[in-house]
Design a protein around this motif. Structure first.
Motif, PDB file in Angstrom:
ATOM      1  N   ARG A 191      -3.094   3.690   1.399  1.00 14.84           N
ATOM      2  CA  ARG A 191      -4.106   3.570   0.335  1.00 14.84           C
ATOM      3  C   ARG A 191      -3.621   2.598  -0.736  1.00 14.84           C
ATOM      4  N   ALA A 192      -4.586   1.872  -1.310  1.00 14.99           N
ATOM      5  CA  ALA A 192      -4.352   1.047  -2.493  1.00 14.99           C
ATOM      6  C   ALA A 192      -5.636   1.093  -3.304  1.00 14.99           C
ATOM      7  N   ASP A 193      -5.553   1.579  -4.526  1.00 16.59           N
ATOM      8  CA  ASP A 193      -6.728   1.749  -5.378  1.00 16.59           C
ATOM      9  C   ASP A 193      -7.783   2.556  -4.624  1.00 16.59           C
ATOM     10  N   MET A 219       0.842  -1.192   0.000  1.00 13.76           N
ATOM     11  CA  MET A 219       0.000   0.000   0.000  1.00 13.76           C
ATOM     12  C   MET A 219       0.883   1.250   0.000  1.00 13.76           C
TER      13      MET A 219
END
Length: 118
Positions: free
Chosen positions: A41-43, A23
């Protein structure tokens, strides 16, 4: 989503959430950064790791995080020496559980159209 962490554990959490999970750490607003914690955050998924003085890991309650490449994520976590526990008790889905560096439980899953019960 928010997950609790104890004071001073941000660097440990970076090793799990940024290095192992892949992430991206995002900068917290200055007023909130003063409280400690870590945002990643990831996507479309954003996790706020918030400091809780009387921290207890969430061993039962957990987020269910949908991922496209479930096997790839499992392999990545295994390479980081993180135990992956597969569970086939959710018809129409493939999923596994891990515990973060502090003992918080996380579920990763994806729909499996080859399985009944979608």
């Amino acid at each position: 989503m928010q997950i609790a962490i104890p004071p001073g554990s941000e660097d440990e959490c970076r090793a799990f959430y940024v290095d192992a999970l892949g992430m991206l750490e995002i900068q917290k607003p200055p007023m909130l950064a003063a409280r400690g914690g870590l945002w990643v955050r990831a996507d479309a998924l954003e996790i706020h790791l918030g400091v809780e003085r009387d921290f207890r890991p969430a061993a039962k309650a957990h987020p269910g995080i949908h991922v496209e490449d479930l096997d790839g994520l499992a392999a990545r976590l295994t390479k980081h020496n993180i135990d992956v526990t597969w569970d086939d008790n959710f018809p129409g889905h493939r999923r596994f559980y891990v515990h973060d560096n502090l003992g918080n439980r996380l579920e990763f899953l994806r729909r499996d159209d080859s399985q009944p019960g979608r």
